[in-house]
Write a protein that holds these residues in place. Structure first.
Motif, mmCIF file in Angstrom:
data_model
loop_
_atom_site.group_PDB
_atom_site.id
_atom_site.type_symbol
_atom_site.label_atom_id
_atom_site.label_comp_id
_atom_site.label_asym_id
_atom_site.label_seq_id
_atom_site.Cartn_x
_atom_site.Cartn_y
_atom_site.Cartn_z
ATOM 1 N N SER A 28 0.822 -1.211 0.000
ATOM 2 C CA SER A 28 0.000 0.000 0.000
ATOM 3 C C SER A 28 0.856 1.262 0.000
ATOM 4 O O SER A 28 0.503 2.270 -0.627
ATOM 5 N N ILE A 31 1.957 1.968 -3.523
ATOM 6 C CA ILE A 31 0.866 2.457 -4.362
ATOM 7 C C ILE A 31 0.626 3.945 -4.133
ATOM 8 O O ILE A 31 0.466 4.725 -5.083
ATOM 9 N N VAL A 247 0.546 3.558 -10.985
ATOM 10 C CA VAL A 247 -0.319 2.726 -10.146
ATOM 11 C C VAL A 247 -0.673 1.423 -10.861
ATOM 12 O O VAL A 247 -0.660 0.343 -10.255
ATOM 13 N N LEU A 251 0.012 -2.429 -9.552
ATOM 14 C CA LEU A 251 -1.092 -3.376 -9.405
ATOM 15 C C LEU A 251 -0.850 -4.650 -10.210
ATOM 16 O O LEU A 251 -1.229 -5.751 -9.787
#
Length: 300
Positions: A28, A31, A247, A251
């Motif tokens: 996290s 990100i 991003v 992912l």
């Protein structure tokens, strides 16, 4: 003797979405940092393209890599090391490279020097090999909570600095001679821009690595300029493309076994390719329409 059969690459070797939710929580921090970098990097990339400074981005990243490698070797903060290296390179380029020819020669000297220093420091480092590799190509779990605070703060400073000098910086980027004639402090603007560029490059080194920072600081802006020319549309599109690349790459990397940089660079290049195709189609339609228009005869 039977020939050696190489193992085939299976799809699961590249992507595996098992335990994807748990892995998403682990990265996290990366990100959030990538989102900030994608947006701010896309905005500053517009001025990088307008000022023809894509080569300078790579030069600053090499010195940032050297600073990070030195910090890694001597047990200091890698973020602080990369920040000092990037800022030092940016100030040298901004002070000595006022003209494009001078700037390119300065960058050409700094790049091998920074890369050589970085390789020297990494060769002397006895720690984990993953730490060395991440400085060059990025690592998906390399952003710790303390580092995240620094990276977000640096991105916010660059964003605020761009907003403050946006109009004079844009004027100086598009027409430096006219800007100087109108009283714009072009030299101070140039040094300030290089300082902001150095700060955001230091952030990029921790997300995508020193070798591939142009994928987020140059490619999104280049793609946006292919499909738009508006003073507001270009930076907004560039920021959007940078956000999607950064991003989206992380992912995808969560589900893969490869480093994060190939995913980010592939998405960034794909966006540029689509924009290039759209631009080509648009220009072709314009040329076709111009060819179909009847020639007007001059009045007798």
């Amino acid at each position: 003797m039977s020939p050696r059969i190489l193992p085939a690459v299976d799809g699961s070797d590249v992507f595996s979405f098992q335990d994807y939710g748990a892995l998403l929580q682990l990265v996290s921090n990366s990100i959030v940092a990538a989102a900030a970098l994608g947006i701010v990097g896309g905005l500053i990339g517009v001025f990088v393209m307008q000022r023809d400074m894509a080569f300078a981005v790579h030069g600053v990243s090499e010195l940032s890599f050297a600073g990070a490698a030195a910090a890694l070797l001597f047990g200091g903060s890698v973020v602080a090391g990369s920040l000092l290296g990037a800022v030092a390179a940016a100030l040298v380029i901004g002070a000595l490279g006022a003209r494009a020819r001078d700037r390119n020669s300065v960058v050409g000297v700094l790049m091998p020097f920074g890369l050589g220093l970085g390789i020297l420091f990494l060769s002397l480092y006895d720690g984990r090999s993953a730490n060395r590799f991440s400085l060059l190509t990025g690592q998906i779990v390399s952003v710790s909570s303390p580092d995240l605070g620094w990276l977000i703060a640096i991105s916010a400073i660059v964003f605020a600095g761009l907003l403050v000098v946006w109009n004079p910086l844009r004027f100086d980027s598009l027409d430096p001679q006219a800007a100087e004639a109108r009283g714009v402090p072009t030299r101070r603007i140039s040094i300030l821009f290089m300082l902001l560029l150095g700060l955001i490059v230091a952030v990029a080194v921790h997300i995508i690595g020193a070798l591939l920072v142009m994928a987020l600081l140059v490619t999104p802006a280049a793609a946006a300029m292919r499909v738009s020319q508006g003073p507001l549309a270009v930076p907004l599109l560039s920021a959007l493309f940078g956000f999607v690349s950064a991003v989206g790459g992380i992912l995808l990397a969560i589900a893969g076994t490869l480093p994060v940089s190939p995913y980010i660079t592939t998405i960034s290049f794909a966006i540029w390719g689509v924009c290039r195709l759209v631009s080509w189609r648009r220009e072709r339609v314009v040329r076709t329409d111009e060819g179909r228009q009847p020639l007007r005869r001059a009045p007798a």
